[in-house]
Design a protein around this motif. Structure first.
Motif, PDB file in Angstrom:
ATOM      1  N   UNK A  47       0.341  -7.547  -7.127  1.00 53.48           N
ATOM      2  CA  UNK A  47       0.771  -7.389  -5.739  1.00 53.48           C
ATOM      3  C   UNK A  47      -0.085  -6.319  -5.068  1.00 53.48           C
ATOM      4  N   UNK A  48       0.049  -6.225  -3.756  1.00 49.35           N
ATOM      5  CA  UNK A  48      -0.566  -5.131  -2.998  1.00 49.35           C
ATOM      6  C   UNK A  48       0.519  -4.125  -2.662  1.00 49.35           C
ATOM      7  N   UNK A  49       0.246  -2.855  -2.883  1.00 45.99           N
ATOM      8  CA  UNK A  49       1.165  -1.793  -2.474  1.00 45.99           C
ATOM      9  C   UNK A  49       0.576  -1.096  -1.268  1.00 45.99           C
ATOM     10  N   UNK A  50       1.365  -1.061  -0.201  1.00 44.94           N
ATOM     11  CA  UNK A  50       0.954  -0.394   1.042  1.00 44.94           C
ATOM     12  C   UNK A  50       2.191   0.279   1.620  1.00 44.94           C
ATOM     13  N   UNK A  51       2.073   1.560   1.893  1.00 47.32           N
ATOM     14  CA  UNK A  51       3.186   2.320   2.493  1.00 47.32           C
ATOM     15  C   UNK A  51       4.484   2.145   1.720  1.00 47.32           C
ATOM     16  N   UNK A  52       4.424   2.273   0.413  1.00 48.00           N
ATOM     17  CA  UNK A  52       5.590   2.231  -0.480  1.00 48.00           C
ATOM     18  C   UNK A  52       6.208   0.851  -0.645  1.00 48.00           C
ATOM     19  N   UNK A  53       5.630  -0.183  -0.011  1.00 54.84           N
ATOM     20  CA  UNK A  53       6.148  -1.539  -0.167  1.00 54.84           C
ATOM     21  C   UNK A  53       5.147  -2.385  -0.960  1.00 54.84           C
ATOM     22  N   UNK A  54       5.672  -3.360  -1.691  1.00 57.25           N
ATOM     23  CA  UNK A  54       4.857  -4.292  -2.461  1.00 57.25           C
ATOM     24  C   UNK A  54       4.853  -5.639  -1.753  1.00 57.25           C
ATOM     25  N   UNK A  55       3.697  -6.311  -1.718  1.00 51.88           N
ATOM     26  CA  UNK A  55       3.564  -7.587  -1.022  1.00 51.88           C
ATOM     27  C   UNK A  55       2.892  -8.633  -1.899  1.00 51.88           C
ATOM     28  N   UNK A  56       3.343  -9.876  -1.765  1.00 53.93           N
ATOM     29  CA  UNK A  56       2.652 -11.042  -2.324  1.00 53.93           C
ATOM     30  C   UNK A  56       2.789 -12.181  -1.320  1.00 53.93           C
ATOM     31  N   UNK A  57       2.510 -13.414  -1.707  1.00 54.36           N
ATOM     32  CA  UNK A  57       2.549 -14.544  -0.781  1.00 54.36           C
ATOM     33  C   UNK A  57       3.950 -14.794  -0.223  1.00 54.36           C
ATOM     34  N   UNK A  58       4.987 -14.305  -0.896  1.00 54.93           N
ATOM     35  CA  UNK A  58       6.356 -14.507  -0.409  1.00 54.93           C
ATOM     36  C   UNK A  58       6.775 -13.453   0.612  1.00 54.93           C
ATOM     37  N   UNK A  59       5.993 -12.386   0.751  1.00 59.48           N
ATOM     38  CA  UNK A  59       6.341 -11.292   1.665  1.00 59.48           C
ATOM     39  C   UNK A  59       6.538 -10.005   0.881  1.00 59.48           C
ATOM     40  N   UNK A  60       7.648  -9.329   1.123  1.00 55.18           N
ATOM     41  CA  UNK A  60       7.938  -8.075   0.429  1.00 55.18           C
ATOM     42  C   UNK A  60       8.527  -8.404  -0.938  1.00 55.18           C
ATOM     43  N   UNK A  61       7.997  -7.746  -1.963  1.00 53.42           N
ATOM     44  CA  UNK A  61       8.426  -7.950  -3.345  1.00 53.42           C
ATOM     45  C   UNK A  61       9.340  -6.799  -3.737  1.00 53.42           C
ATOM     46  N   UNK A  62      10.429  -7.118  -4.410  1.00 54.66           N
ATOM     47  CA  UNK A  62      11.348  -6.069  -4.885  1.00 54.66           C
ATOM     48  C   UNK A  62      10.622  -5.196  -5.902  1.00 54.66           C
ATOM     49  N   UNK A  63      10.678  -3.890  -5.680  1.00 57.18           N
ATOM     50  CA  UNK A  63      10.054  -2.949  -6.597  1.00 57.18           C
ATOM     51  C   UNK A  63      11.058  -2.593  -7.684  1.00 57.18           C
TER      52      UNK A  63
END
Length: 86
Positions: A47-63
């Protein structure tokens, strides 16, 4: 355009299938190129982490606390996207 709008515009049945079945590293790199951030992974997903959030193709990923940043040498392993099943 913000990151969630970008993801929403990028999604399609084909791309969801590809990026959730081995291509997650590629999508994380696409996000990184467009929005900066760091590439993180757990055993099966990148995933990509940006500003404390994780992202993938679905949107925000639960950390769940199991993601960690990957270093450049470890990243070589991720380029073989068949290593991932999610």
């Amino acid at each position: 355009m913000n990151i969630l709008d970008f993801i929403s515009n990028f999604r399609s049945k084909f791309w969801n299938e590809f990026f959730l079945n081995g291509g997650c590293y590629i999508f994380a790199r696409i996000l990184q190129k467009n929005f900066w951030g760091s590439i993180y992974s757990n055993i099966n997903h990148v995933v990509l982490k940006k500003s404390w959030l994780l992202y993938d193709i679905t949107g925000i990923v639960k950390n769940d606390g199991k993601y960690s940043i990957i270093d450049p040498i470890e990243e070589l392993r991720y380029r073989d996207f068949e290593n991932f099943n999610h």
